[in-house]
Scaffold this motif. Structure first.
Motif, PDB file in Angstrom:
ATOM      1  N   LEU A  37      11.783  -9.930  -7.750  1.00 40.37           N
ATOM      2  CA  LEU A  37      10.734 -10.788  -7.221  1.00 40.37           C
ATOM      3  C   LEU A  37      11.121 -11.303  -5.733  1.00 40.37           C
ATOM      4  N   ALA A  38      12.186 -11.743  -5.665  1.00 38.49           N
ATOM      5  CA  ALA A  38      12.656 -12.276  -4.407  1.00 38.49           C
ATOM      6  C   ALA A  38      12.714 -11.166  -3.364  1.00 38.49           C
ATOM      7  N   SER A  39      13.400 -10.039  -3.660  1.00 38.37           N
ATOM      8  CA  SER A  39      13.482  -8.988  -2.747  1.00 38.37           C
ATOM      9  C   SER A  39      12.241  -8.186  -2.725  1.00 38.37           C
ATOM     10  N   LYS A  40      11.116  -8.694  -3.082  1.00 35.50           N
ATOM     11  CA  LYS A  40       9.704  -7.875  -3.135  1.00 35.50           C
ATOM     12  C   LYS A  40       9.661  -6.713  -4.049  1.00 35.50           C
ATOM     13  N   ASP A  41      10.633  -6.238  -4.918  1.00 28.45           N
ATOM     14  CA  ASP A  41      10.814  -4.971  -5.461  1.00 28.45           C
ATOM     15  C   ASP A  41       9.848  -4.979  -6.740  1.00 28.45           C
ATOM     16  N   VAL A  42       9.002  -6.006  -7.265  1.00 23.45           N
ATOM     17  CA  VAL A  42       8.212  -5.867  -8.184  1.00 23.45           C
ATOM     18  C   VAL A  42       7.004  -5.344  -7.767  1.00 23.45           C
ATOM     19  N   GLU A  43       6.105  -4.473  -8.555  1.00 25.12           N
ATOM     20  CA  GLU A  43       4.847  -4.219  -8.123  1.00 25.12           C
ATOM     21  C   GLU A  43       3.983  -4.914  -8.710  1.00 25.12           C
ATOM     22  N   ARG A  44       3.027  -5.692  -8.161  1.00 23.72           N
ATOM     23  CA  ARG A  44       1.942  -6.213  -8.946  1.00 23.72           C
ATOM     24  C   ARG A  44       0.932  -6.029  -8.397  1.00 23.72           C
ATOM     25  N   LYS A  45      -0.182  -5.474  -8.931  1.00 24.58           N
ATOM     26  CA  LYS A  45      -1.584  -5.079  -8.232  1.00 24.58           C
ATOM     27  C   LYS A  45      -2.567  -5.937  -9.334  1.00 24.58           C
ATOM     28  N   TYR A  46      -3.696  -6.401  -8.598  1.00 25.71           N
ATOM     29  CA  TYR A  46      -4.813  -7.121  -9.388  1.00 25.71           C
ATOM     30  C   TYR A  46      -6.078  -6.500  -8.882  1.00 25.71           C
ATOM     31  N   GLU A  47      -7.203  -6.669  -9.532  1.00 28.02           N
ATOM     32  CA  GLU A  47      -8.457  -6.561  -9.062  1.00 28.02           C
ATOM     33  C   GLU A  47      -9.326  -7.708  -9.322  1.00 28.02           C
ATOM     34  N   ALA A  48     -10.271  -7.817  -8.368  1.00 23.85           N
ATOM     35  CA  ALA A  48     -11.075  -9.005  -8.277  1.00 23.85           C
ATOM     36  C   ALA A  48     -12.404  -8.627  -7.717  1.00 23.85           C
ATOM     37  N   ILE A  49     -13.213  -9.397  -8.014  1.00 24.54           N
ATOM     38  CA  ILE A  49     -14.657  -9.612  -7.421  1.00 24.54           C
ATOM     39  C   ILE A  49     -14.854 -10.540  -6.436  1.00 24.54           C
ATOM     40  N   VAL A  50     -15.361 -10.339  -5.258  1.00 24.48           N
ATOM     41  CA  VAL A  50     -15.325 -11.324  -3.742  1.00 24.48           C
ATOM     42  C   VAL A  50     -16.683 -11.440  -3.560  1.00 24.48           C
ATOM     43  N   HIS A  51     -16.965 -12.518  -2.988  1.00 15.08           N
ATOM     44  CA  HIS A  51     -18.220 -12.690  -2.338  1.00 15.08           C
ATOM     45  C   HIS A  51     -18.324 -11.873  -0.941  1.00 15.08           C
ATOM     46  N   GLY A  52     -19.418 -11.332  -0.540  1.00 16.45           N
ATOM     47  CA  GLY A  52     -19.628 -10.556   0.576  1.00 16.45           C
ATOM     48  C   GLY A  52     -19.204  -9.126   0.486  1.00 16.45           C
ATOM     49  N   VAL A  53     -19.510  -8.384   1.495  1.00 17.45           N
ATOM     50  CA  VAL A  53     -19.445  -7.053   1.520  1.00 17.45           C
ATOM     51  C   VAL A  53     -18.268  -6.389   2.489  1.00 17.45           C
ATOM     52  N   ILE A  54     -17.304  -6.291   2.144  1.00 14.21           N
ATOM     53  CA  ILE A  54     -16.067  -5.699   3.206  1.00 14.21           C
ATOM     54  C   ILE A  54     -16.210  -4.486   3.555  1.00 14.21           C
ATOM     55  N   ASP A  55     -16.516  -4.111   4.834  1.00 11.83           N
ATOM     56  CA  ASP A  55     -17.012  -3.151   5.542  1.00 11.83           C
ATOM     57  C   ASP A  55     -15.811  -2.073   5.782  1.00 11.83           C
ATOM     58  N   CYS A 100      -5.884  -5.875  -5.077  1.00  8.03           N
ATOM     59  CA  CYS A 100      -5.131  -6.543  -4.519  1.00  8.03           C
ATOM     60  C   CYS A 100      -3.740  -6.056  -4.599  1.00  8.03           C
ATOM     61  N   GLN A 101      -2.697  -5.980  -3.920  1.00  5.97           N
ATOM     62  CA  GLN A 101      -1.168  -5.831  -4.186  1.00  5.97           C
ATOM     63  C   GLN A 101      -0.717  -6.937  -3.395  1.00  5.97           C
ATOM     64  N   LEU A 102       0.261  -7.602  -4.066  1.00  2.00           N
ATOM     65  CA  LEU A 102       1.136  -8.706  -3.466  1.00  2.00           C
ATOM     66  C   LEU A 102       2.507  -8.212  -2.911  1.00  2.00           C
ATOM     67  N   GLU A 103       2.750  -8.458  -2.069  1.00  2.59           N
ATOM     68  CA  GLU A 103       3.946  -8.319  -1.301  1.00  2.59           C
ATOM     69  C   GLU A 103       4.969  -9.660  -1.624  1.00  2.59           C
TER      70      GLU A 103
END
Length: 303
Positions: A161-179, A226-229
């Motif tokens: 986790l500290a060395s950013k070698d863990v892959e973590r992906k999320y899905e989300a619903i957000v307000h607004g339309v990202i173009d 979303c993918q966390l670094e």
């Protein structure tokens, strides 16, 4: 016990005292403040007040923070959705609404209570109150967590986790339309100086990087991955608010007018790491819970 003092400012004039003290004291809830008031630990100008007291400019508030009571961790027979398990670790799919570890406001019904019933051994690196917990997700975020059964596995996972070698992906619903199709948010996160119970993008915060891509656009909302670094507290919630696309349903960082859900629409969909004992790459993915899919179906029909 520790005694604290605060003078009411212009911005705090007419604010309920329980709300004010919850904001002044980091990581303290209004219910905790109300218990202090009930125990006669809060004074305004030397007098006890009720929790609905409206503060006045220049009021002198003094309060005593009681010594924290030791948490009584009790194994509880709570069903767990286990995606993988061996003698070193397990991967669980945490439901929305479940707190990861006990705290003053949540001493039972947590993931830790369930894990203690299920497992004979859990790592102790994070102390007796957080056995096995290597990383966490918020109460109203669903999805994948890896839990360590021994200190060796915990250390190996924490290093990844500290060395950013863990892959973590999320899905989300957000307000607004990202173009645009993809994006990266590189903005430091720390305690919000204006709202002590929130995190925010601040100059002296810790480095935080979030990558995102659009999965589907609706008229007023966007479904994203979303993918966390990095893994800062509330990172996705804070970063998406920062770029003006707050998460739907988020009571802390989102708008009041939102979709009819209890808590943010955020799901930890996939998790990848190197097994700390076998060095094998492990990767797991779980679909979003039913409520999340129902929201997408609702948005599809509405717009």
């Amino acid at each position: 016990m520790t005694e604290q003092q605060h003078i009411v400012t212009d911005a705090e004039n007419k604010m309920r005292i329980d709300k004010l003290l919850a904001e002044v004291n980091a990581d303290v809830s209004r219910s905790q403040v109300q218990s202090w008031i009930g125990d006669n630990l809060v004074f305004v100008n030397g007098q006890n007040v009720k929790g609905n007291y409206k503060c006045r400019l220049h009021d002198q508030i003094t309060w005593t923070i009681p010594e924290p009571k030791p948490l009584q961790l009790t194994p509880e027979n709570i069903p767990l959705s286990i995606v993988y398990e061996d003698s070193h670790l397990l991967v669980v799919d945490k439901p929305k609404g479940m707190v990861v570890h006990p705290s003053a406001g949540h001493q039972s019904g947590t993931l830790v209570n369930a894990l203690m019933y299920h497992c004979d051994d859990l790592s102790g690196i994070n102390g007796v109150e957080r056995p096995g917990i290597v990383h966490r997700i918020d109460k109203d975020t669903s999805g994948l967590l890896v839990v360590a059964k021994n200190d060796s596995a915990h250390s190996g996972l924490a290093e990844q986790l500290a060395s950013k070698d863990v892959e973590r992906k999320y899905e989300a619903i957000v307000h607004g339309v990202i173009d645009h199709e993809t994006g990266m948010i590189d903005a430091p996160i720390g305690r919000d100086p204006s709202h002590r119970q929130r995190m925010g993008v601040v100059d002296n915060g810790k480095s935080a990087v979030t990558h995102f891509r659009v999965l589907k656009r609706f008229a007023n909302f966007t479904h994203i991955e979303c993918q966390l670094e990095t893994g800062r507290t509330h990172q996705i919630r804070v970063h998406m608010r920062y770029i003006d696309f707050p998460l739907a349903g988020d009571p802390k960082y989102g708008p009041r007018k939102t979709l009819e859900i209890d808590g943010q629409a955020l799901h930890a969909k996939s998790l990848g790491f190197t097994h700390p004992d076998t060095n094998e790459w492990m990767h797991y993915e779980v679909g979003a819970p039913e409520y999340f899919q129902q929201l997408l179906d609702q948005l599809e029909k509405m717009y």
